[in-house]
Design a protein around this motif. Structure first.
Motif, PDB file in Angstrom:
ATOM      1  N   LEU A  16       0.824  -1.206   0.000  1.00  0.00           N
ATOM      2  CA  LEU A  16       0.000   0.000   0.000  1.00  0.00           C
ATOM      3  C   LEU A  16       0.861   1.260   0.000  1.00  0.00           C
ATOM      4  O   LEU A  16       0.563   2.226  -0.708  1.00  0.00           O
ATOM      5  CB  LEU A  16      -0.925   0.004   1.221  1.00  0.00           C
ATOM      6  CG  LEU A  16      -2.113  -0.954   1.184  1.00  0.00           C
ATOM      7  CD1 LEU A  16      -2.886  -0.873   2.496  1.00  0.00           C
ATOM      8  CD2 LEU A  16      -3.020  -0.619   0.005  1.00  0.00           C
ATOM      9  N   ILE A  49      -5.195   5.141   6.995  1.00  0.00           N
ATOM     10  CA  ILE A  49      -5.747   3.854   6.567  1.00  0.00           C
ATOM     11  C   ILE A  49      -5.472   2.882   7.705  1.00  0.00           C
ATOM     12  O   ILE A  49      -4.313   2.617   8.032  1.00  0.00           O
ATOM     13  CB  ILE A  49      -5.097   3.378   5.256  1.00  0.00           C
ATOM     14  CG1 ILE A  49      -5.404   4.383   4.132  1.00  0.00           C
ATOM     15  CG2 ILE A  49      -5.602   1.994   4.881  1.00  0.00           C
ATOM     16  CD1 ILE A  49      -4.711   4.072   2.820  1.00  0.00           C
ATOM     17  N   LEU A  75      -9.936   5.598   7.099  1.00  0.00           N
ATOM     18  CA  LEU A  75     -10.501   4.533   6.278  1.00  0.00           C
ATOM     19  C   LEU A  75     -10.152   3.203   6.934  1.00  0.00           C
ATOM     20  O   LEU A  75      -8.983   2.846   7.045  1.00  0.00           O
ATOM     21  CB  LEU A  75      -9.913   4.592   4.859  1.00  0.00           C
ATOM     22  CG  LEU A  75     -10.255   3.432   3.912  1.00  0.00           C
ATOM     23  CD1 LEU A  75     -11.757   3.350   3.684  1.00  0.00           C
ATOM     24  CD2 LEU A  75      -9.509   3.590   2.594  1.00  0.00           C
ATOM     25  N   LEU A  77      -9.773  -0.783   7.299  1.00  0.00           N
ATOM     26  CA  LEU A  77      -9.563  -2.001   6.518  1.00  0.00           C
ATOM     27  C   LEU A  77      -9.781  -3.185   7.447  1.00  0.00           C
ATOM     28  O   LEU A  77      -9.242  -3.207   8.545  1.00  0.00           O
ATOM     29  CB  LEU A  77      -8.127  -2.065   5.982  1.00  0.00           C
ATOM     30  CG  LEU A  77      -7.642  -0.946   5.082  1.00  0.00           C
ATOM     31  CD1 LEU A  77      -6.211  -1.223   4.647  1.00  0.00           C
ATOM     32  CD2 LEU A  77      -8.542  -0.777   3.865  1.00  0.00           C
ATOM     33  N   LEU A  98     -13.581  -0.512   4.234  1.00  0.00           N
ATOM     34  CA  LEU A  98     -13.260  -1.344   3.083  1.00  0.00           C
ATOM     35  C   LEU A  98     -12.932  -2.753   3.563  1.00  0.00           C
ATOM     36  O   LEU A  98     -12.087  -2.933   4.434  1.00  0.00           O
ATOM     37  CB  LEU A  98     -12.069  -0.759   2.329  1.00  0.00           C
ATOM     38  CG  LEU A  98     -11.785  -1.253   0.914  1.00  0.00           C
ATOM     39  CD1 LEU A  98     -13.016  -1.086   0.019  1.00  0.00           C
ATOM     40  CD2 LEU A  98     -10.616  -0.477   0.312  1.00  0.00           C
ATOM     41  N   LYS A 100     -11.497  -6.530   3.266  1.00  0.00           N
ATOM     42  CA  LYS A 100     -10.481  -7.318   2.565  1.00  0.00           C
ATOM     43  C   LYS A 100     -11.115  -8.597   2.009  1.00  0.00           C
ATOM     44  O   LYS A 100     -11.998  -9.161   2.671  1.00  0.00           O
ATOM     45  CB  LYS A 100      -9.347  -7.696   3.522  1.00  0.00           C
ATOM     46  CG  LYS A 100      -8.580  -6.522   4.093  1.00  0.00           C
ATOM     47  CD  LYS A 100      -7.532  -7.033   5.081  1.00  0.00           C
ATOM     48  CE  LYS A 100      -6.732  -5.913   5.696  1.00  0.00           C
ATOM     49  NZ  LYS A 100      -5.735  -6.416   6.683  1.00  0.00           N
ATOM     50  N   PHE A 102      -9.553  -6.415  -1.309  1.00  0.00           N
ATOM     51  CA  PHE A 102     -10.069  -5.311  -2.099  1.00  0.00           C
ATOM     52  C   PHE A 102      -9.068  -5.009  -3.211  1.00  0.00           C
ATOM     53  O   PHE A 102      -7.905  -5.402  -3.151  1.00  0.00           O
ATOM     54  CB  PHE A 102     -10.282  -4.066  -1.238  1.00  0.00           C
ATOM     55  CG  PHE A 102      -9.054  -3.666  -0.464  1.00  0.00           C
ATOM     56  CD1 PHE A 102      -8.059  -2.886  -1.050  1.00  0.00           C
ATOM     57  CD2 PHE A 102      -8.873  -4.079   0.851  1.00  0.00           C
ATOM     58  CE1 PHE A 102      -6.924  -2.530  -0.344  1.00  0.00           C
ATOM     59  CE2 PHE A 102      -7.738  -3.726   1.572  1.00  0.00           C
ATOM     60  CZ  PHE A 102      -6.764  -2.954   0.957  1.00  0.00           C
ATOM     61  N   TYR A 104      -6.785  -2.340  -5.415  1.00  0.00           N
ATOM     62  CA  TYR A 104      -6.146  -1.058  -5.141  1.00  0.00           C
ATOM     63  C   TYR A 104      -6.907   0.082  -5.803  1.00  0.00           C
ATOM     64  O   TYR A 104      -6.998   1.180  -5.249  1.00  0.00           O
ATOM     65  CB  TYR A 104      -4.687  -1.049  -5.623  1.00  0.00           C
ATOM     66  CG  TYR A 104      -4.042   0.289  -5.412  1.00  0.00           C
ATOM     67  CD1 TYR A 104      -3.758   0.762  -4.126  1.00  0.00           C
ATOM     68  CD2 TYR A 104      -3.762   1.128  -6.490  1.00  0.00           C
ATOM     69  CE1 TYR A 104      -3.200   2.009  -3.925  1.00  0.00           C
ATOM     70  CE2 TYR A 104      -3.202   2.379  -6.293  1.00  0.00           C
ATOM     71  CZ  TYR A 104      -2.917   2.813  -5.017  1.00  0.00           C
ATOM     72  OH  TYR A 104      -2.372   4.060  -4.819  1.00  0.00           O
ATOM     73  N   GLU A 106     -10.075   0.407  -6.100  1.00  0.00           N
ATOM     74  CA  GLU A 106     -11.183   0.808  -5.229  1.00  0.00           C
ATOM     75  C   GLU A 106     -10.670   1.595  -4.036  1.00  0.00           C
ATOM     76  O   GLU A 106     -11.251   2.614  -3.658  1.00  0.00           O
ATOM     77  CB  GLU A 106     -11.960  -0.418  -4.743  1.00  0.00           C
ATOM     78  CG  GLU A 106     -13.155  -0.039  -3.864  1.00  0.00           C
ATOM     79  CD  GLU A 106     -13.940  -1.235  -3.358  1.00  0.00           C
ATOM     80  OE1 GLU A 106     -14.994  -1.006  -2.744  1.00  0.00           O
ATOM     81  OE2 GLU A 106     -13.502  -2.379  -3.575  1.00  0.00           O
ATOM     82  N   LEU A 107      -9.582   1.116  -3.426  1.00  0.00           N
ATOM     83  CA  LEU A 107      -9.018   1.843  -2.294  1.00  0.00           C
ATOM     84  C   LEU A 107      -8.615   3.251  -2.704  1.00  0.00           C
ATOM     85  O   LEU A 107      -8.892   4.224  -2.002  1.00  0.00           O
ATOM     86  CB  LEU A 107      -7.816   1.101  -1.715  1.00  0.00           C
ATOM     87  CG  LEU A 107      -7.140   1.810  -0.533  1.00  0.00           C
ATOM     88  CD1 LEU A 107      -6.847   0.835   0.599  1.00  0.00           C
ATOM     89  CD2 LEU A 107      -5.843   2.498  -0.967  1.00  0.00           C
ATOM     90  N   ARG A 110     -11.537   5.556  -2.975  1.00  0.00           N
ATOM     91  CA  ARG A 110     -12.056   5.965  -1.666  1.00  0.00           C
ATOM     92  C   ARG A 110     -11.127   6.978  -0.994  1.00  0.00           C
ATOM     93  O   ARG A 110     -11.592   7.912  -0.336  1.00  0.00           O
ATOM     94  CB  ARG A 110     -12.256   4.735  -0.788  1.00  0.00           C
ATOM     95  CG  ARG A 110     -13.394   3.850  -1.276  1.00  0.00           C
ATOM     96  CD  ARG A 110     -13.542   2.595  -0.433  1.00  0.00           C
ATOM     97  NE  ARG A 110     -14.555   1.718  -0.965  1.00  0.00           N
ATOM     98  CZ  ARG A 110     -15.651   1.354  -0.321  1.00  0.00           C
ATOM     99  NH1 ARG A 110     -15.907   1.835   0.880  1.00  0.00           N
ATOM    100  NH2 ARG A 110     -16.505   0.526  -0.875  1.00  0.00           N
ATOM    101  N   VAL A 111      -9.829   6.776  -1.163  1.00  0.00           N
ATOM    102  CA  VAL A 111      -8.859   7.718  -0.614  1.00  0.00           C
ATOM    103  C   VAL A 111      -9.085   9.100  -1.207  1.00  0.00           C
ATOM    104  O   VAL A 111      -9.146  10.115  -0.489  1.00  0.00           O
ATOM    105  CB  VAL A 111      -7.419   7.235  -0.893  1.00  0.00           C
ATOM    106  CG1 VAL A 111      -6.409   8.366  -0.684  1.00  0.00           C
ATOM    107  CG2 VAL A 111      -7.077   6.055   0.016  1.00  0.00           C
TER     108      VAL A 111
END
Length: 223
Positions: A16, A49, A75, A77, A98, A100, A102, A104, A106-107, A110-111
């Motif tokens: 990440l 995150i 956010l 996880l 979010l 798991k 998921f 990247y 989509e993440l 959202r970020v």
């Protein structure tokens, strides 16, 4: 934009971090709830995150303690997909959730959404030893005594506290407090530091402002 990743799976955290950096963000990671909370409370991140299952303290306790001092977007996880877990996270102050595994993409979406809609509320109260600074009211006290500061002295103290424990170079201080490019022949920063020390350190046994020879200045709890 600075993003803190609090994830105990080291490979996942590293993935990440690298992916976010490639997307143009500054990213830092922690693999422990207690260490992550310490970093989060520094007030220097635009988004966190946060994994729910962490050593030290779990994500629920993490956000509960974080929300006492900061409204930085979070956010969550988690591998848990039960509705009750999602609701609990949101009720404790999470901004999004979010599950798991998921993607990247989509993440990242959202970020970006969280960073657009959630401007970070800057930390207002700073405490160090017996020094307390209210950034909103522009008030400083030490040992219960009111300290009268000029606008620049307050800006300098506020900057040092925002980067507590970090060495700030003279050029960084000059650019952020005086909005000027640092000239090695100009001693404005050194003079300002001396005046600030006279007000917050000279009359107290524990000194807070340190000179790091050849590098700059930092503020931390006593020496």
């Amino acid at each position: 934009m600075r993003i803190l990743i609090v994830e105990d799976e080291i490979k996942a955290a590293q993935y990440l971090k690298e992916a976010l950096m490639q997307s143009g963000y500054q990213a830092e990671s922690s693999h422990d709830g207690i260490d992550g909370l310490f970093l989060a409370q520094s007030g220097t991140f635009d988004l966190i995150i946060l994994d729910v299952m962490l050593p030290g303290i779990d994500g629920w306790s993490f956000i509960g303690r974080l929300r006492e001092r900061s409204q930085v977007p979070v956010l969550f996880l988690t591998a848990k997909d039960a509705v009750a877990d999602r609701v609990k996270g949101l009720e404790l102050g999470a901004d999004d959730y979010l599950v798991k595994p998921f993607s990247y993409a989509e993440l990242l979406a959202r970020v970006r959404t969280l960073l657009r809609r959630n401007p970070v509320r800057q930390q207002e109260i700073f405490e160090l030893a017996d020094l307390q600074v209210d950034a909103l009211k522009r008030r400083a006290t030490r040992g219960g005594q009111r300290i009268d500061l000029t606008n620049k002295e307050f800006a300098l103290l506020h900057l040092l506290l925002q980067h507590k424990g970090e060495v700030m170079s003279r050029s960084q201080i000059a650019s952020q407090v005086w909005d000027m490019n640092f000239d090695s022949d100009t001693n404005v920063v050194d003079v300002a530091i001396r005046r600030l020390r006279a007000k917050i350190d000279d009359d107290f046994t524990v000194k807070l402002i340190q000179t790091v020879r050849g590098m700059g200045y930092r503020i931390e709890d006593g020496f």
